[in-house]
Design a protein around this motif. Structure first.
Motif, mmCIF file in Angstrom:
data_model
loop_
_atom_site.group_PDB
_atom_site.id
_atom_site.type_symbol
_atom_site.label_atom_id
_atom_site.label_comp_id
_atom_site.label_asym_id
_atom_site.label_seq_id
_atom_site.Cartn_x
_atom_site.Cartn_y
_atom_site.Cartn_z
ATOM 1 N N MET A 198 0.845 -1.181 0.000
ATOM 2 C CA MET A 198 0.000 0.000 0.000
ATOM 3 C C MET A 198 0.887 1.239 0.000
ATOM 4 S SD MET A 198 -3.020 -1.252 -0.031
ATOM 5 C CE MET A 198 -4.068 0.130 0.296
ATOM 6 N N PRO A 199 0.408 2.297 -0.612
ATOM 7 C CA PRO A 199 1.205 3.520 -0.604
ATOM 8 C C PRO A 199 1.394 4.032 0.816
ATOM 9 C CG PRO A 199 -0.823 3.793 -1.890
ATOM 10 C CD PRO A 199 -0.823 2.423 -1.326
ATOM 11 N N LYS A 200 2.491 4.719 1.014
ATOM 12 C CA LYS A 200 2.763 5.269 2.341
ATOM 13 C C LYS A 200 1.784 6.375 2.696
ATOM 14 C CE LYS A 200 7.516 3.838 2.521
ATOM 15 N NZ LYS A 200 7.879 3.219 1.302
ATOM 16 N N ASN A 201 1.243 7.050 1.694
ATOM 17 C CA ASN A 201 0.230 8.074 1.901
ATOM 18 C C ASN A 201 -1.072 7.576 1.261
ATOM 19 O OD1 ASN A 201 -1.404 10.309 1.991
ATOM 20 N ND2 ASN A 201 0.072 11.706 1.082
ATOM 21 N N PRO A 202 -2.138 7.393 2.026
ATOM 22 C CA PRO A 202 -3.371 6.831 1.460
ATOM 23 C C PRO A 202 -4.035 7.718 0.413
ATOM 24 C CG PRO A 202 -3.685 7.472 3.763
ATOM 25 C CD PRO A 202 -2.234 7.646 3.450
ATOM 26 N N ASN A 203 -3.639 8.972 0.301
ATOM 27 C CA ASN A 203 -4.226 9.873 -0.696
ATOM 28 C C ASN A 203 -3.550 9.776 -2.059
ATOM 29 O OD1 ASN A 203 -6.063 10.915 1.173
ATOM 30 N ND2 ASN A 203 -4.566 12.384 1.922
ATOM 31 N N ASP A 204 -2.435 9.033 -2.148
ATOM 32 C CA ASP A 204 -1.735 8.900 -3.423
ATOM 33 C C ASP A 204 -2.516 8.015 -4.381
ATOM 34 O OD1 ASP A 204 0.300 10.467 -2.509
ATOM 35 O OD2 ASP A 204 1.671 8.816 -2.086
ATOM 36 N N ILE A 205 -2.511 8.385 -5.637
ATOM 37 C CA ILE A 205 -3.162 7.615 -6.690
ATOM 38 C C ILE A 205 -2.219 6.480 -7.095
ATOM 39 C CG2 ILE A 205 -4.040 7.697 -9.051
ATOM 40 C CD1 ILE A 205 -4.555 10.711 -8.541
ATOM 41 N N ILE A 206 -2.756 5.276 -7.245
ATOM 42 C CA ILE A 206 -1.920 4.138 -7.624
ATOM 43 C C ILE A 206 -1.265 4.433 -8.969
ATOM 44 C CG2 ILE A 206 -1.959 1.718 -8.341
ATOM 45 C CD1 ILE A 206 -3.943 1.198 -6.156
ATOM 46 N N ASN A 207 0.054 4.232 -9.030
ATOM 47 C CA ASN A 207 0.912 4.488 -10.186
ATOM 48 C C ASN A 207 1.040 5.974 -10.522
ATOM 49 O OD1 ASN A 207 1.461 1.768 -10.432
ATOM 50 N ND2 ASN A 207 -0.246 1.428 -11.814
ATOM 51 N N THR A 233 2.672 9.862 -9.621
ATOM 52 C CA THR A 233 4.042 10.290 -9.347
ATOM 53 C C THR A 233 4.414 10.120 -7.881
ATOM 54 O OG1 THR A 233 3.912 11.875 -11.155
ATOM 55 C CG2 THR A 233 5.654 12.217 -9.542
ATOM 56 N N ASN A 234 3.591 10.595 -6.970
ATOM 57 C CA ASN A 234 3.907 10.471 -5.538
ATOM 58 C C ASN A 234 3.931 9.016 -5.091
ATOM 59 O OD1 ASN A 234 4.153 13.220 -5.225
ATOM 60 N ND2 ASN A 234 2.008 13.487 -4.673
ATOM 61 N N TYR A 235 3.043 8.211 -5.645
ATOM 62 C CA TYR A 235 2.999 6.773 -5.345
ATOM 63 C C TYR A 235 4.325 6.124 -5.738
ATOM 64 C CZ TYR A 235 1.512 1.873 -5.806
ATOM 65 O OH TYR A 235 1.401 0.514 -5.710
ATOM 66 N N CYS A 236 4.770 6.372 -6.956
ATOM 67 C CA CYS A 236 6.006 5.759 -7.447
ATOM 68 C C CYS A 236 7.218 6.245 -6.657
ATOM 69 C CB CYS A 236 6.190 6.057 -8.929
ATOM 70 S SG CYS A 236 4.979 5.237 -9.975
ATOM 71 N N ARG A 237 7.254 7.519 -6.331
ATOM 72 C CA ARG A 237 8.400 8.061 -5.600
ATOM 73 C C ARG A 237 8.440 7.581 -4.147
ATOM 74 N NH1 ARG A 237 12.229 11.450 -7.356
ATOM 75 N NH2 ARG A 237 12.132 12.611 -5.418
ATOM 76 N N SER A 238 7.335 7.052 -3.637
ATOM 77 C CA SER A 238 7.326 6.561 -2.258
ATOM 78 C C SER A 238 7.925 5.169 -2.135
ATOM 79 C CB SER A 238 5.900 6.559 -1.703
ATOM 80 O OG SER A 238 5.123 5.539 -2.296
ATOM 81 N N ILE A 239 8.128 4.476 -3.246
ATOM 82 C CA ILE A 239 8.733 3.144 -3.214
ATOM 83 C C ILE A 239 10.202 3.304 -2.862
ATOM 84 C CG2 ILE A 239 9.341 1.121 -4.590
ATOM 85 C CD1 ILE A 239 6.774 1.651 -6.215
ATOM 86 N N ASP A 240 10.646 2.584 -1.839
ATOM 87 C CA ASP A 240 12.000 2.767 -1.322
ATOM 88 C C ASP A 240 12.571 1.430 -0.864
ATOM 89 O OD1 ASP A 240 14.228 4.216 -0.712
ATOM 90 O OD2 ASP A 240 13.348 5.313 0.959
ATOM 91 N N GLU A 241 13.773 1.470 -0.380
ATOM 92 C CA GLU A 241 14.475 0.263 0.056
ATOM 93 C C GLU A 241 13.700 -0.464 1.153
ATOM 94 O OE1 GLU A 241 19.008 -0.949 1.376
ATOM 95 O OE2 GLU A 241 18.493 1.129 1.015
ATOM 96 N N GLY A 242 13.569 -1.784 0.996
ATOM 97 C CA GLY A 242 12.865 -2.608 1.968
ATOM 98 C C GLY A 242 11.421 -2.906 1.603
ATOM 99 N N ASP A 243 10.867 -2.225 0.592
ATOM 100 C CA ASP A 243 9.466 -2.427 0.201
ATOM 101 C C ASP A 243 9.317 -3.677 -0.661
ATOM 102 O OD1 ASP A 243 8.652 -0.118 1.506
ATOM 103 O OD2 ASP A 243 8.858 1.129 -0.280
ATOM 104 N N GLU A 244 8.179 -4.365 -0.505
ATOM 105 C CA GLU A 244 7.858 -5.503 -1.353
ATOM 106 C C GLU A 244 7.085 -4.991 -2.562
ATOM 107 O OE1 GLU A 244 5.801 -8.331 1.094
ATOM 108 O OE2 GLU A 244 7.691 -9.163 1.812
ATOM 109 N N VAL A 245 7.596 -5.310 -3.750
ATOM 110 C CA VAL A 245 7.065 -4.746 -4.991
ATOM 111 C C VAL A 245 6.991 -5.823 -6.063
ATOM 112 C CG1 VAL A 245 7.991 -2.438 -4.534
ATOM 113 C CG2 VAL A 245 9.383 -4.083 -5.770
ATOM 114 N N THR A 246 6.461 -5.430 -7.225
ATOM 115 C CA THR A 246 6.560 -6.233 -8.428
ATOM 116 C C THR A 246 6.781 -5.296 -9.602
ATOM 117 O OG1 THR A 246 5.580 -8.005 -9.749
ATOM 118 C CG2 THR A 246 4.095 -6.283 -8.984
ATOM 119 N N SER A 247 7.378 -5.813 -10.656
ATOM 120 C CA SER A 247 7.641 -5.025 -11.856
ATOM 121 C C SER A 247 6.377 -4.939 -12.700
ATOM 122 C CB SER A 247 8.755 -5.698 -12.664
ATOM 123 O OG SER A 247 8.872 -5.120 -13.932
#
Length: 78
Positions: free
Chosen positions: A1-10, A12-26
């Motif tokens: 889940m995004p770190k900020n619940p107001n971010d739209i999935i995919n 700009t803010n959503y993508c920039r919140s992805i950081d080290e330690g997060d579980e993701v997929t390409s």
């Protein structure tokens, strides 16, 4: 889940919140799309607005990819 619940999935803010330690997929076909992965570090060089991240799949494969081509695992599976 995004770190900020107001971010739209995919967004700009959503993508920039992805950081080290997060579980993701390409989101790129041919680059382990749909495989559970974890961000383990940063690339030595990143060009543009998004950072280039080092990602490792659950099977141990490591690859570099920009933040805007990643999605949180929880959002991908829901």
């Amino acid at each position: 889940m995004p770190k900020n619940p107001n971010d739209i999935i995919n967004g700009t803010n959503y993508c920039r919140s992805i950081d080290e330690g997060d579980e993701v997929t390409s989101l790129i076909y041919g680059l382990y799309r749909g495989e559970k992965s974890k961000v383990i570090g940063y690339a030595p060089v990143s060009w543009g607005y998004f950072r280039n991240l080092l990602v490792q799949t659950d099977t141990g494969i490591k690859f570099y990819i920009y933040q805007n081509y990643l999605q949180y695992w929880e959002d991908y599976t829901s």
